[in-house]
Design a protein around this motif. Structure first.
Motif, short mmCIF file in Angstrom:
data_model
loop_
_atom_site.label_atom_id
_atom_site.label_comp_id
_atom_site.label_asym_id
_atom_site.label_seq_id
_atom_site.Cartn_x
_atom_site.Cartn_y
_atom_site.Cartn_z
N LYS A 1 2.31 27.13 28.79
CA LYS A 1 3.18 28.27 28.51
C LYS A 1 2.32 29.52 28.53
CE LYS A 1 7.22 26.46 27.55
NZ LYS A 1 8.43 26.82 28.25
N GLU B 1 1.88 20.49 29.58
CA GLU B 1 2.62 21.63 30.11
C GLU B 1 1.94 22.90 29.62
OE1 GLU B 1 7.21 23.25 29.83
OE2 GLU B 1 6.68 21.32 28.98
N LYS C 1 10.19 21.84 22.68
CA LYS C 1 11.09 22.99 22.73
C LYS C 1 12.08 23.02 21.57
CE LYS C 1 10.61 23.68 27.63
NZ LYS C 1 11.23 23.85 28.93
N TYR D 1 6.52 30.28 20.00
CA TYR D 1 6.09 28.89 19.84
C TYR D 1 4.95 28.85 18.85
CZ TYR D 1 8.79 27.49 23.93
OH TYR D 1 9.80 27.22 24.81
N THR E 1 7.16 24.23 19.03
CA THR E 1 5.73 24.07 18.80
C THR E 1 5.01 23.64 20.07
OG1 THR E 1 5.97 21.76 18.13
CG2 THR E 1 6.04 23.41 16.38
N ILE E 2 3.74 23.96 20.13
CA ILE E 2 2.87 23.52 21.21
C ILE E 2 1.66 22.84 20.58
CG2 ILE E 2 1.44 24.20 23.17
CD1 ILE E 2 3.14 26.70 23.45
N GLN E 3 1.40 21.59 20.95
CA GLN E 3 0.18 20.89 20.54
C GLN E 3 -0.90 21.32 21.53
OE1 GLN E 3 -0.31 18.86 17.91
NE2 GLN E 3 1.81 19.04 17.26
N ALA E 4 -1.65 22.34 21.19
CA ALA E 4 -2.58 23.00 22.12
C ALA E 4 -3.81 22.14 22.38
CB ALA E 4 -2.99 24.34 21.57
N ILE F 1 1.69 27.30 17.32
CA ILE F 1 0.60 26.57 17.95
C ILE F 1 -0.06 25.66 16.93
CG2 ILE F 1 -1.63 26.78 19.10
CD1 ILE F 1 -0.63 29.44 20.22
N LYS G 1 1.17 19.76 24.81
CA LYS G 1 2.48 19.15 24.71
C LYS G 1 3.44 20.13 24.05
CE LYS G 1 4.86 15.10 22.98
NZ LYS G 1 4.78 13.93 22.11
N VAL G 2 4.52 20.48 24.76
CA VAL G 2 5.48 21.47 24.28
C VAL G 2 6.71 20.75 23.72
CG1 VAL G 2 6.94 23.42 24.93
CG2 VAL G 2 4.69 23.14 25.98
#
Length: 137
Positions: free
Chosen positions: A27, A25, A112, A83, A116-119, A85, A109-110
């Motif tokens: 953002k 996903e 919510k 979020y 966090t976001i696994q960038a 990162i 992977k977000v």
């Protein structure tokens, strides 16, 4: 007959993998450091914060000390949420194009609930165009 069975089995495995894989996903927001986002300093965030974590840290930080790379955040304007990162598929130097800029897209992977976001990837907008001031000074 064995070739047909192997081919059929391989196609089922590929189909199963395609249906069960999670699509990353994306953002879009303002990419900065956590210290600046918590204080609302978006365009005015100093570059020393990127290196060592807070304003005025160069007084305590010496060349050769480790650079603080674990507190990048993406502030999403639509959600009014920050979020954190986590660099999964990115290196810290790849975020340099988007730091302290708006309209940066972080794909991964977000989570919510944890914020966090696994960038895995970053898409930065093109740099601003050069302008020429016409007028009296």
């Amino acid at each position: 007959m064995k070739k047909v069975a192997i081919l059929l089995l391989a196609s089922f495995v590929a189909l199963f993998a395609a249906t069960n894989s999670e699509e990353p996903e994306g953002k879009k927001g303002f990419l900065t450091k956590q210290w600046c986002a918590e204080r609302g300093m978006f365009k005015d965030c100093r570059l020393e914060v990127i290196t060592c974590g807070y304003a005025g840290c160069f007084k305590d930080w010496n060349p050769g000390d480790p650079i603080k790379n674990d507190d990048y955040v993406l502030y999403v304007h639509d959600e009014q949420k920050m979020y954190n990162i986590k660099l999964a598929g990115l290196k810290p130097h790849q975020l340099d194009k988007g730091i302290n800029r708006d309209e940066v897209t972080i794909v991964g992977k977000v989570d919510k609930q944890n914020g966090t976001i696994q960038a895995e990837r970053m898409d930065a907008p093109p740099p601003p165009k050069k302008s020429f001031f016409k007028g009296c000074l």
